[in-house]
Design an enzyme around this catalytic site. Structure first.
Site, PDB file in Angstrom:
ATOM      1  N   HIS A 123       0.805  -1.223   0.000  1.00  0.00           N
ATOM      2  CA  HIS A 123       0.000   0.000   0.000  1.00  0.00           C
ATOM      3  C   HIS A 123       0.840   1.276   0.000  1.00  0.00           C
ATOM      4  O   HIS A 123       0.322   2.369  -0.215  1.00  0.00           O
ATOM      5  CB  HIS A 123      -1.001   0.000   1.169  1.00  0.00           C
ATOM      6  CG  HIS A 123      -0.404   0.264   2.514  1.00  0.00           C
ATOM      7  ND1 HIS A 123      -0.151  -0.727   3.441  1.00  0.00           N
ATOM      8  CD2 HIS A 123      -0.034   1.410   3.112  1.00  0.00           C
ATOM      9  CE1 HIS A 123       0.338  -0.199   4.538  1.00  0.00           C
ATOM     10  NE2 HIS A 123       0.426   1.101   4.370  1.00  0.00           N
ATOM     11  N   ASP A 153      -0.156  -7.599   1.414  1.00  0.00           N
ATOM     12  CA  ASP A 153       0.342  -6.227   1.546  1.00  0.00           C
ATOM     13  C   ASP A 153       1.867  -6.143   1.589  1.00  0.00           C
ATOM     14  O   ASP A 153       2.445  -5.440   2.415  1.00  0.00           O
ATOM     15  CB  ASP A 153      -0.252  -5.557   2.785  1.00  0.00           C
ATOM     16  CG  ASP A 153      -0.113  -4.035   2.731  1.00  0.00           C
ATOM     17  OD1 ASP A 153       0.251  -3.503   1.667  1.00  0.00           O
ATOM     18  OD2 ASP A 153      -0.369  -3.376   3.762  1.00  0.00           O
ATOM     19  N   SER A 230       4.807   1.987   8.250  1.00  0.00           N
ATOM     20  CA  SER A 230       4.477   0.952   7.274  1.00  0.00           C
ATOM     21  C   SER A 230       5.741   0.434   6.605  1.00  0.00           C
ATOM     22  O   SER A 230       6.523   1.211   6.051  1.00  0.00           O
ATOM     23  CB  SER A 230       3.550   1.516   6.195  1.00  0.00           C
ATOM     24  OG  SER A 230       2.220   1.498   6.598  1.00  0.00           O
TER      25      SER A 230
END
Length: 281
Positions: A123, A153, A230
């Site tokens: 993402h 992901d 992230s």
């Protein structure tokens, strides 16, 4: 964010950990810090002038006169990172942490080979924009998407030099062969939270959990995870990456926890990819 597919208490996942730090989250974090029980103080008292300096910076921050950088949680993790960075192992790990930028998104990646292969979250780079990579000491590189594993992901990137020269001798982190851990096992993670880079922190592995819109279980971490984390590697005490941070979620039993993708999922995806690319004999 996840969709309400069952219309019954859906998991609300914050997987936008690469986005800018918003005022609403700033106030939420400050309230969260204020409500925490205060431990018994030992040693020197935090100086009043430093408290008021932080308060003034926070006020200026909220009214947007300067960039939104300072917060009490930020000060906490900066102190923690500075403390952890005195450990030679942590200091070595930090050299492999990469800033990944794609369009307006910014997240974390980590190098897994000397020739510039990097793991990050899907993402972070799924907007189709040009990817830029920055190593702490080796500088800027162009990023090329080698493989995308959207279902878990994850994405595999390759660093390319702007001058076209061969990429070599880059720092890297070893991957665990499988994701194994003990309940409440102590781990470290390093990333680029808020507007900082190479921030080291620590936490504990709570265990596995199942999300509404995932087919695979993911790890829950009792750890302070913020926007920008992230793609951060979760590193065990043997210095191996066992998981990759991708989101946070609130659980009734544990409160706000971090979510991480077991590194074994990456191994499985790479193996399947290699098998699919092998010509039939």
């Amino acid at each position: 964010m996840s969709e309400d597919r069952n219309n019954q208490n859906p998991d609300i996942i914050d997987d936008d950990l690469y986005e800018e730090f918003e005022d609403e989250e700033l106030f939420e974090l400050l309230e969260e810090e204020r409500r925490k029980p205060k431990p018994e103080k030992k040693g020197p008292v935090f100086p009043k002038w430093a408290f008021w300096l932080i308060a003034i910076m926070m006020f200026i921050n909220v009214i947007a006169i300067i960039p939104k950088t300072f917060s009490l949680p930020a000060v906490d993790f900066l102190f923690k990172s500075a403390q952890l960075s005195t450990n030679s192992d942590i200091n070595t790990y930090q050299r492999s942490i990469v800033v990944v930028e794609s369009g307006k998104s910014k997240g974390t990646g980590f190098s897994i080979s000397e020739d510039g292969y990097i793991i990050t979250n899907h993402h972070v780079i799924d907007n189709g924009e040009k990817i830029s990579l920055a190593y702490p000491e080796e500088g800027l590189f162009q990023g090329e998407v080698v493989a995308e594993f959207e279902s878990v992901d994850l994405a595999l990137l390759k660093a390319r030099r702007v001058d076209g020269k061969k990429v070599e001798d880059l720092p890297s982190l070893p991957l665990a062969e499988e994701t194994s851990f003990k309940e409440r096992e102590h781990v470290h993670f390093i990333g680029n939270p808020l507007r900082f880079t190479g921030i080291a922190n620590e936490g504990e592995v709570i265990g596995y959990t199942r999300l509404d819109d995932w087919e695979e279980d993911v790890l829950m971490l009792d750890a302070p995870i913020y926007h920008g984390n992230s793609g951060s590697p979760v590193i065990n005490m043997e210095g191996e990456v066992i998981a990759v941070v991708f989101a946070t979620i609130k659980r009734e039993q544990h409160g706000k926890v971090g979510l991480a993708i077991p590194i074994s999922y990456y191994h499985h995806k790479i193996e399947n990819l290699e098998e699919s690319q092998t010509p039939d004999q």
